[in-house]
Design an enzyme around this catalytic site. Structure first.
Site, PDB file in Angstrom:
ATOM      1  N   ASP A 190      47.705 -34.729  -6.634  1.00 51.05           N
ATOM      2  CA  ASP A 190      47.301 -34.488  -5.251  1.00 51.05           C
ATOM      3  C   ASP A 190      48.342 -35.073  -4.316  1.00 51.05           C
ATOM      4  O   ASP A 190      48.477 -36.284  -4.196  1.00 51.05           O
ATOM      5  CB  ASP A 190      45.928 -35.115  -4.986  1.00 51.05           C
ATOM      6  CG  ASP A 190      45.324 -34.653  -3.668  1.00 51.05           C
ATOM      7  OD1 ASP A 190      46.091 -34.225  -2.779  1.00 51.05           O
ATOM      8  OD2 ASP A 190      44.094 -34.735  -3.514  1.00 51.05           O
ATOM      9  N   ASP A 193      50.389 -28.870   0.834  1.00 43.45           N
ATOM     10  CA  ASP A 193      49.331 -29.547   0.095  1.00 43.45           C
ATOM     11  C   ASP A 193      49.129 -28.878  -1.259  1.00 43.45           C
ATOM     12  O   ASP A 193      49.053 -27.646  -1.345  1.00 43.45           O
ATOM     13  CB  ASP A 193      48.036 -29.517   0.909  1.00 43.45           C
ATOM     14  CG  ASP A 193      46.873 -30.165   0.179  1.00 43.45           C
ATOM     15  OD1 ASP A 193      47.049 -31.273  -0.355  1.00 43.45           O
ATOM     16  OD2 ASP A 193      45.786 -29.555   0.131  1.00 43.45           O
TER      17      ASP A 193
END
Length: 416
Positions: free
Chosen positions: A96, A297
Site C-alpha cells: 500500500d 495509489d
C-alpha cells in the site's frame, strides 16, 4: 544458490546482488459462479470508501514478487510474497503506497483469518514497550504511561479498524533479511477492508518500509502490477537504485503537508483522441494548503477524478462513440465492442505523458460483448479536491518512486 542478505538496524554496508526471478505460480483460484465482470464491480465498489480514507490521511538489485490479490485473497489489492520471523513464515501481505505502518494478524487474533503470524515460533521476535521511540511515531498509540506494551488502534479503508501491539522481527524481502523491522501484531479487527494476511506500508512516513531501511534502499523503489487476471507472481517490487530502469521519463514528486504520506504528482491535463479535455485547471492543480491535487495509489482500483473533471473526460470519450451507451454498476459509459473503436485516453503530467492502452482504459464484461470506461467520479464526501491514479490504470507499467530526488517515473512494461 542465492545468498541471503541481512540488514541490521542502521546498516553501514552494501548488500550483495540477489535473484530477480518472479514468475512463480499461484495456487489455482477457486472458480465460483460469479462472472469476472461482477467480481471487478465488487472490487470497484470499495473505491469510494478508500478515497475517503486517503483524504484523511546501502543497496543492490532486490526484487520482491507481486501478484493480484484477487487470485489469492479475493480483494482488489496487490500482494507481496514476504516472510516474517525466524525461521521465516510465508505471508501474502498487501502493498500500500498510501500507508506508512505495517501490520500482520497474529496468533489469537479476534476476527482474523486462519493465516496468521506466530510470534512464539520466531526466535527473533521482540515486543516493544511504550518507552520505545518507534512507539511515539506510530499513529493511534494508546500508551497512558511509560509502562507496558505499545498498543495502538488504526482505521483502514474508511470502514475498518485494527487493534495491535507494536513488535519487531525480521522481514524477508526476496533474498534480503531486514532485522528489527517494526510492525503491528494485530490482536483484533473489525470491518471487511483489513487485508487478511496484513499490509506493508510503502508510504512516506516514519514507520514506512523505506524510512526503516533508508541506508539500504536509499528511498528508491518501483513496481510493475500485473493484470487482475494474472495467475502468477509475475509483477515485481524492485528495491534500491541499481534495480531500476536506466532510462525513464519522470515527473516531479510533490510533498503535501496535509497528507504527507501520499505520493502527489502534477496532473496538468487529460486528452481523449489527442484532444485536450476542457477540465477546469483549478480542479487539477496541486495545492499544499488544502491537500488538493492528484495522487498515485496502489490500493484504489479505478482512477477517480473530481466530478467536473470526470464529466468532461466522460463526455469527450462518449463523443467518439457512435452506438448506444449504457451504464453498469459504477460504470456509466458502456458500449458494444463489436461496433465501436474506443478513443485513446492520455494523462498529461508535468514532464511526461501516460498514453493508456485499451486494457488500462476499459473493463470488459465476461457475459456479453460490452466494455465500459474504467474510470469514475470521486465521491462527493472527500473533504477536498483529490484525484487518484489507480491500480487498473497502472497495470503493466513500471512506476518508479525516487524519494531522494523527488521524482516519479512511468514507463510501459509488460509483467502479466
Amino acid at each position: 544458490m542465492p545468498l541471503t542478505h541481512v540488514l541490521l538496524p542502521n546498516p553501514t554496508a552494501l548488500i550483495s546482488p540477489s535473484s530477480t526471478s518472479t514468475a512463480d505460480a499461484l495456487p489455482s483460484p477457486t472458480q465460483g459462479p460469479t462472472s469476472w465482470f461482477n467480481t471487478v464491480l465488487n472490487m470497484v465498489s470499495k473505491d469510494p470508501i478508500r478515497l475517503t480514507y486517503l483524504s484523511t490521511l546501502v543497496s543492490q538489485k532486490t526484487s520482491v514478487p507481486i501478484a493480484s490479490a484477487q487470485q489469492i485473497l479475493q480483494t482488489g489489492n496487490y500482494v507481496l510474497r514476504v516472510k516474517l520471523g525466524t525461521p521465516g513464515q510465508l505471508m501474502y501481505m498487501v502493498m500500500d503506497t498510501s500507508s506508512d505502518s505495517a501490520w500482520a494478524p497474529c496468533s489469537g487474533c479476534t476476527g482474523c483469518s486462519d493465516s496468521v503470524f506466530s510470534p512464539v515460533n520466531s526466535t527473533s521476535y521482540q515486543s516493544l514497550d511504550c518507552t520505545t521511540p518507534r512507539c511515539i511515531q506510530v499513529r493511534g498509540q494508546s500508551c497512558s504511561s511509560t509502562v507496558g506494551p505499545c498498543l495502538f488502534n488504526q482505521t483502514y479503508g474508511g470502514d475498518s479498524s485494527i487493534s495491535a501491539s507494536l513488535i519487531q522481527d525480521s522481514l524477508t524481502l526476496g533474498h534480503d533479511v531486514v532485522l528489527g523491522y517494526v510492525f503491528g501484531c494485530i490482536n483484533a479487527i473489525s470491518g471487511k477492508s483489513i487485508p487478511p494476511q496484513g499490509l506493508v506500508g510503502l508510504g512516506r512516513g516514519p514507520m514506512s518500509l523505506f524510512s526503516q531501511t533508508g541506508p539500504l534502499y536509499k528511498g528508491i523503489f518501483s513496481y510493475c502490477l500485473p493484470s487482475f487476471k494474472s495467475y502468477y507472481f509475475s509483477g515485481s517490487l524492485r528495491l534500491g537504485p541499481l534495480a531500476q530502469p536506466k532510462s525513464i521519463r519522470t515527473t516531479p514528486l510533490l510533498q503535501n503537508p496535509h497528507r504527507p504520506s501520499l505520493y502527489y504528482v502534477n496532473l496538468t491535463g487529460i486528452s481523449v483522441a489527442k484532444k485536450l479535455v476542457p477540465a477546469p485547471p483549478e480542479l487539477l492543480a496541486f495545492n499544499p494548503t488544502t491537500g488538493a491535487g492528484t495522487v498515485i495509489d496502489s490500493g484504489t482500483v479505478i482512477s477517480r477524478f473530481v466530478q467536473p473533471v470526470y464529466e468532461a473526460l466522460r463526455d469527450a470519450f462518449r463523443s467518439k462513440l457512435n452506438g448506444t451507451i449504457s451504464s453498469l454498476g459504477a460504470f456509466d459509459t458502456c458500449f458494444d465492442t463489436r461496433y465501436e473503436e474506443p478513443p485513446v485516453v492520455t494523462l498529461h503530467f508535468e514532464g511526461l505523458d501516460m498514453v493508456l492502452p485499451a486494457e488500462n482504459t476499459l473493463i470488459h464484461s465476461s457475459a456479453q460483448p460490452l466494455a465500459c470506461l474504467a474510470m469514475a467520479p470521486a465521491p462527493s464526501n472527500v473533504n477536498s479536491v483529490l484525484n487518484v491514479i489507480a491500480n487498473l490504470q497502472q497495470q503493466n507499467h513500471r512506476i518508479l518512486f525516487d524519494l531522494v530526488n523527488s521524482r516519479v517515473g512511468i514507463a510501459r512494461e509488460l509483467c502479466n
